[in-house]
Enzyme design. Structure first.
Site, PDB file in Angstrom:
ATOM      1  NE  ARG A 279     -48.280 -70.328  91.018  1.00  0.00           N
ATOM      2  CZ  ARG A 279     -49.751 -70.677  90.897  1.00  0.00           C
ATOM      3  NH1 ARG A 279     -49.658 -71.665  92.246  1.00  0.00           N
ATOM      4  NH2 ARG A 279     -50.201 -70.548  89.647  1.00  0.00           N
ATOM      5  CG  HIS A 283     -50.443 -66.023  91.102  1.00  0.00           C
ATOM      6  ND1 HIS A 283     -49.720 -65.503  90.064  1.00  0.00           N
ATOM      7  CD2 HIS A 283     -50.914 -64.850  91.177  1.00  0.00           C
ATOM      8  CE1 HIS A 283     -49.565 -65.152  89.096  1.00  0.00           C
ATOM      9  NE2 HIS A 283     -50.339 -64.123  89.962  1.00  0.00           N
ATOM     10  CE1 TYR A 292     -53.776 -72.669  90.516  1.00  0.00           C
ATOM     11  CE2 TYR A 292     -55.165 -71.181  91.645  1.00  0.00           C
ATOM     12  CZ  TYR A 292     -54.341 -71.809  91.027  1.00  0.00           C
ATOM     13  OH  TYR A 292     -53.005 -71.567  91.680  1.00  0.00           O
TER      14      TYR A 292
HETATM   15  C1  LIG Z   1     -50.578 -56.930  81.508  1.00  0.00           C
HETATM   16  C2  LIG Z   1     -51.126 -58.058  82.234  1.00  0.00           C
HETATM   17  N1  LIG Z   1     -52.260 -58.556  81.911  1.00  0.00           N
HETATM   18  C3  LIG Z   1     -52.595 -59.141  83.717  1.00  0.00           C
HETATM   19  C4  LIG Z   1     -51.931 -59.348  84.718  1.00  0.00           C
HETATM   20  C5  LIG Z   1     -52.495 -59.975  85.996  1.00  0.00           C
HETATM   21  N2  LIG Z   1     -51.534 -61.629  85.792  1.00  0.00           N
HETATM   22  C6  LIG Z   1     -50.842 -61.130  86.955  1.00  0.00           C
HETATM   23  S1  LIG Z   1     -49.711 -62.592  86.952  1.00  0.00           S
HETATM   24  C7  LIG Z   1     -51.127 -62.902  85.929  1.00  0.00           C
HETATM   25  C8  LIG Z   1     -50.664 -64.694  85.178  1.00  0.00           C
HETATM   26  C9  LIG Z   1     -49.026 -64.528  84.267  1.00  0.00           C
HETATM   27  O1  LIG Z   1     -48.831 -66.383  84.642  1.00  0.00           O
HETATM   28  P1  LIG Z   1     -47.137 -66.201  84.272  1.00  0.00           P
HETATM   29  O2  LIG Z   1     -46.866 -65.566  83.636  1.00  0.00           O
HETATM   30  O3  LIG Z   1     -47.093 -67.898  83.721  1.00  0.00           O
HETATM   31  O4  LIG Z   1     -45.791 -66.572  85.718  1.00  0.00           O
HETATM   32  P2  LIG Z   1     -46.662 -66.925  86.841  1.00  0.00           P
HETATM   33  O5  LIG Z   1     -47.132 -65.972  87.668  1.00  0.00           O
HETATM   34  O6  LIG Z   1     -46.554 -68.005  87.251  1.00  0.00           O
HETATM   35  O7  LIG Z   1     -45.333 -66.963  86.916  1.00  0.00           O
HETATM   36  C10 LIG Z   1     -51.879 -62.361  85.819  1.00  0.00           C
HETATM   37  C11 LIG Z   1     -52.929 -62.612  84.352  1.00  0.00           C
HETATM   38  C12 LIG Z   1     -51.047 -58.647  84.499  1.00  0.00           C
HETATM   39  N3  LIG Z   1     -50.345 -58.389  86.233  1.00  0.00           N
HETATM   40  N4  LIG Z   1     -49.761 -57.759  83.556  1.00  0.00           N
END
Ligand SMILES: Cc1ncc(C[n+]2csc(CCOP(=O)(O)OP(=O)(O)O)c2C)c(N)n1
Ligand SMILES: [Mg+2]
Length: 391
Positions: A279, A283, A292
Site C-alpha cells: 500500500r 491506510h 510507523y
Molecule cells: C473485526 C475488525 N477488527 C478491527 C478492525 C479495525 N481495522 C480496520 S482495517 C485494519 C487493518 C487491516 O489490515 P489488513 O487486513 O492487512 O488489510 P489492509 O487494510 O492492509 O488492506 C484494522 C485492524 C476492523 N475493521 N474489523
C-alpha cells in the site's frame, strides 16, 4: 526466484511466482513455481492485457480524485488503493463473468473494473449508503469493513454454488461453473473468520479462491507480527493448495489466479493465493504512515510500481503504443472529472433514502427491523423540532 530479480528491495518468498522482472521485462529464467504458471499467461490476449493496464491507470486516477475529495470535506473517509492495482486488476482479469467477488474495502480496481461507477463506489465513503450498488448487477458483493467477515459470506455463498452444481459434468463446470473470489488482507488473516472459512470451504469443497493481498501492513502493524510463515503456506494445514505470487506483477497474478479459478471451478474445493504487494499511501485518509514506517521502504516499493512495470512490458512486447497509452490517460482524466461531478452533485434528493437501510436487511418484513425503522424516524423528527426552536 527469477534471476533478474536480484534488485527486488523487499525479497519475495523464494517460492513466489513472478513472470516479469522488477523492470517489467520478460525474465530470462524462471523458478520452478513460475514455470508451472507460464502456460496460463498464454491465455491472456492483447486486449485483456491492455485492459489490465487500463483498469490500473483509471483506478489510480479515481483514487487520487477521491483522496482530494475527502480532503475537501466531500467524503467522510477514503481508503487508497495506490500500489495494489496490479494484484487487483490481474486477479480480476482471470475471473469469468459469472464469478463473484467478495471484496474488503480496498478493492477499487476490482469494483471499477467490473463496472461499478465512481458515484456508486463513493456513496459509501460519503456516508450516504451502506453499499451504493446492487451486488447482483456486477457480481461484486458490498464492501465489508468488518475484517474477514466477507470470507464467511463468500464461503457460505460458494457452498450454495457447490450444491447447485453438484450433479454437473466436468465439461459443464469448465464452461459455466461459478467461482467465488474471497479477498482479505494480511492483517485479516489473523481473524478467526478466515480460519473458519478455510475449514468450512475445505470440508464442503466450496468453490472459493481465497485471495490475500499481503500489503505488508495492517494499519501500523507489520506483516512479520501477523505470521511466522508466508500466508500461502497455511493452506497446507487446511488440505488445499496455496501459492505465493508477486502481486506487483499483474501478469503473474493473472496467471496464478487463472489457475486458482480453474481449480475451484473443477469442483475440487478451495485454493489460496497470497499476492505480495504494498500500500503506497496511508491506510485511510485518517492515517499517517510516517508515524510507523520509513521513507526508504516506501521508495523501494515505489520502484516496483505495477503500472510502470506493466507499461514497460506492453511497450517492449509491442502490445501498446503511444496512442494507446494517451487514450488510457485521457479516459482516466474523464473518469476523474465524472467522479468529482458525481460527488459534488450528491444532495439529499439524489442520495438513497435512509429508509433503504432498513428495507434491505431481510427479504421479508421483520418486526425488529420495523421497530428500528420507527425509532430512527422518531430520532430524526427530534432534530427537526430542535432546528425549529433554534430559528
Ligand atoms: C473485526 C475488525 N477488527 C478491527 C478492525 C479495525 N481495522 C480496520 S482495517 C485494519 C487493518 C487491516 O489490515 P489488513 O487486513 O492487512 O488489510 P489492509 O487494510 O492492509 O488492506 C484494522 C485492524 C476492523 N475493521 N474489523
Ligand atoms: Mg494489509
Amino acid at each position: 526466484m527469477v534471476s533478474d530479480a536480484q534488485t527486488v528491495p523487499q525479497p519475495l518468498p523464494p517460492e513466489a511466482v513472478q513472470l516479469m522482472t522488477p523492470q517489467g521485462a520478460p525474465p530470462s529464467a524462471l523458478n520452478e513455481a513460475s514455470e508451472r504458471f507460464l502456460p496460463y499467461l498464454q491465455r491472456l490476449n492483447t486486449e485483456a492485457a491492455q485492459n489490465i493496464y487500463r483498469t490500473m491507470v483509471t483506478t489510480r486516477r479515481v483514487d487520487q480524485e477521491a483522496t482530494a475529495l475527502q480532503r475537501q470535506g466531500q467524503l467522510v473517509l477514503w481508503v487508497p488503493s495506490s500500489g495494489q492495482e496490479g494484484a487487483q486488476a490481474g486477479a480480476l482479469a482471470a475471473l469469468a463473468p459469472q464469478d463473484w467477488i467478495f471484496p474488503t474495502y480496498r478493492e477499487h480496481a476490482m469494483a471499477l473494473g467490473r463496472g461499478v461507477t465512481p458515484r456508486e463506489l463513493l456513496l459509501l465513503f460519503r456516508g450516504a449508503a451502506h453499499s451504493g450498488w446492487n451486488a447482483q448487477d456486477y457480481r461484486v458483493h458490498p464492501y465489508t469493513l468488518v475484517l474477514a467477515a466477507q470470507a464467511l459470506h463468500a464461503t457460505g455463498y460458494a457452498w450454495g454454488v457447490g450444491l447447485d452444481q453438484c450433479d454437473w459434468t466436468s465439461q459443464q463446470r469448465a464452461e459455466n461453473g461459478e467461482v467465488v473470489l474471497a479477498c482479505f488482507g494480511d492483517g485479516a488473516s489473523s481473524e478467526g473468520d478466515i480460519h473458519e472459512s478455510m475449514v468450512f470451504a475445505a470440508s464442503y469443497d466450496a468453490p472459493v479462491v481465497f485471495f490475500c493481498q499481503n500489503n505488508h501492513w495492517a494499519i501500523s502493524v507489520p506483516f512479520e507480527v501477523q505470521s511466522r510463515v508466508p500466508i500461502a503456506r497455511r493452506a497446507a494445514g487446511y488440505g488445499f493448495d496455496g501459492v505465493t505470487v508477486d502481486g506487483n506483477d499483474p501478469l503473474a497474478t493473472y496467471a496464478v489466479t487463472a489457475w486458482a479459478a480453474e481449480q475451484a471451478r473443477s469442483g475440487t474445493g478451495p485454493v489460496l493465493v497470497e499476492a505480495h504487494t504494498y500500500r503506497m499511501g496511508a491506510h485511510t485518509t485518517a492515517d499517517d504512515p510516517t508515524k510507523y514506517r520509513g521513507r526508504d521502504e516506501e521508495q523501494s516499493w515505489s520502484a516496483l510500481d505495477p503500472i510502470t512495470r506493466m507499461r514497460s512490458y506492453l511497450t517492449a512486447q509491442d502490445l501498446g503504443d503511444d496512442a494507446f497509452f494517451s487514450a488510457v490517460d485521457e479516459e482516466a482524466e474523464d473518469l476523474a472529472a465524472q467522479t468529482r461531478q458525481a460527488v459534488v452533485s450528491m444532495t439529499a434528493e439524489t442520495i438513497p433514502a435512509l429508509d433503504d437501510v432498513f428495507a434491505h436487511a431481510y427479504a421479508e418484513p421483520h418486526p425488529l427491523v420495523e421497530a428500528e425503522r420507527a425509532w430512527h424516524h422518531t430520532w430524526e423528527a427530534g432534530f427537526a423540532e430542535t432546528e425549529g426552536e433554534n430559528r
